[in-house]
Design an enzyme around this catalytic site. Structure first.
Site, PDB file in Angstrom:
ATOM      1  CG  HIS A   1      -1.871   1.107   1.327  1.00 20.53           C
ATOM      2  ND1 HIS A   1      -1.521   2.347   1.803  1.00 20.53           N
ATOM      3  CD2 HIS A   1      -3.189   1.191   0.985  1.00 20.53           C
ATOM      4  CE1 HIS A   1      -2.565   3.137   1.771  1.00 20.53           C
ATOM      5  NE2 HIS A   1      -3.594   2.463   1.279  1.00 20.53           N
ATOM      6  CG  ASP A   2      -0.826   4.670  -0.841  1.00 21.82           C
ATOM      7  OD1 ASP A   2      -1.229   4.053  -1.841  1.00 21.82           O
ATOM      8  OD2 ASP A   2      -1.515   5.529  -0.249  1.00 21.82           O
TER       9      ASP A   2
ATOM     10  CE  LYS B   1      -5.545   3.906  -1.173  1.00 20.55           C
ATOM     11  NZ  LYS B   1      -4.633   4.632  -0.305  1.00 20.55           N
TER      12      LYS B   1
END
Length: 290
Positions: free
Chosen positions: A36-37, A124
């Site tokens: 994630h990110d 995202k």
């Protein structure tokens, strides 16, 4: 307001994690790994040489390697730069304009975790990785119902993604030493909320060790269905070649078994490729290993 420089803190130890309300067990055949990110832009708010960030990166590298070895899909999220104001909407009031055009190089995933050809990178747009993406549809198409989550920031995108997974009947596993946050308090807040409200909190070592659990016949049948991309119940004595199984996937399955400590060769699997025979081989070898 934009993100401020983040002071380093000590990574919470697994023995200090809150108790989980669930007792879910990870099944590689049903899991997806979400990184994630982990973009240069977000990592640059930390001291990238700190023990905290080194630990997160090292553990995500381990998880990614494990995922590739076990045919677990690896999915990334990455926020785009210079997002239109209408796209960011309320995020503008909370965080400002996001990644500016001058940070185009900073949008990239860090080098240590650079996506491979088979990996999926999702754009995202909101806290949750499911929002305005096809992550849920992909997981349903893959017949996967568990999501392993690591990355930044623990109490924002990672935690909210875990909540939405739970509400979509997907079991989230938040990896406590593969996430980082603005502070230790917020890191622990994420662990507490997930463990008590929507998922399972684990650590990297425990998660990888769970992979070495005893293989059941049910797991074997599910894995074979995935290999041949067949949802219907299989005849245990039918030749799996007739279902579309090929030598490449038999070789892949043999490698997966060896990674589990069960030494069944490609030749043995290919000699009589039926569910019944494969279960006999696997059950006998893991009894010996046990």
């Amino acid at each position: 307001m934009a993100i401020s420089k983040i002071s380093t803190y000590l990574m919470p130890k697994p023995e200090s994690y809150p108790d989980n309300k669930t007792d879910w067990q990870l099944d590689p055949a049903g899991a997806v790994l979400l990184i994630h990110d982990m973009q240069r832009y977000f990592l640059n708010f930390y001291d990238t040489e700190s023990e905290l960030i080194k630990t997160v990166i090292d553990n995500l590298v381990r998880l990614k390697k494990w995922a590739h070895q076990h045919n677990v899909p690896v999915v990334y999220t990455a926020q785009p730069y210079e997002q239109p104001a209408d796209d960011r909407a309320l995020l503008n009031a909370m965080w400002g304009a996001g990644l500016p055009a001058s940070t185009i190089d900073q949008q990239k995933i860090i080098d240590q975790l650079s996506p491979d050809e088979q990996d999926i990178v999702l754009t995202k747009w909101r806290y949750s990785a499911f929002k305005r993406s096809d992550l849920l549809e992909r997981m349903q198409n893959w017949n996967r119902d568990q999501l392993i989550i690591g990355g930044v920031y623990a109490h924002i995108g990672c935690m909210i993604t875990a909540v939405e997974a739970f509400m979509s009947d997907i079991q989230p596993f938040l990896v406590g030493d593969a996430v980082a946050d603005f502070s230790e308090d917020e890191h622990r807040l994420a662990l507490k909320y997930v463990s008590s409200r929507c998922g399972q909190v684990t650590d990297t070592q425990s998660l990888l060790q769970e992979d070495l659990q005893t293989i059941t016949r049910q797991w074997l049948e599910k894995r074979v269905q995935q290999l041949i991309e067949e949802d219907e119940e299989l005849d245990p004595d039918e030749n799996l070649i007739l279902y579309g199984l090929d030598s490449l996937r038999i070789m892949q399955f043999s490698s997966e078994l060896k990674a589990q400590g069960i030494n069944v060769s490609f030749e043995e699997l290919g000699r009589t490729p039926t569910l019944s025979n494969w279960w006999s081989l696997v059950d006998a070898r893991q009894r010996v290993a046990g």
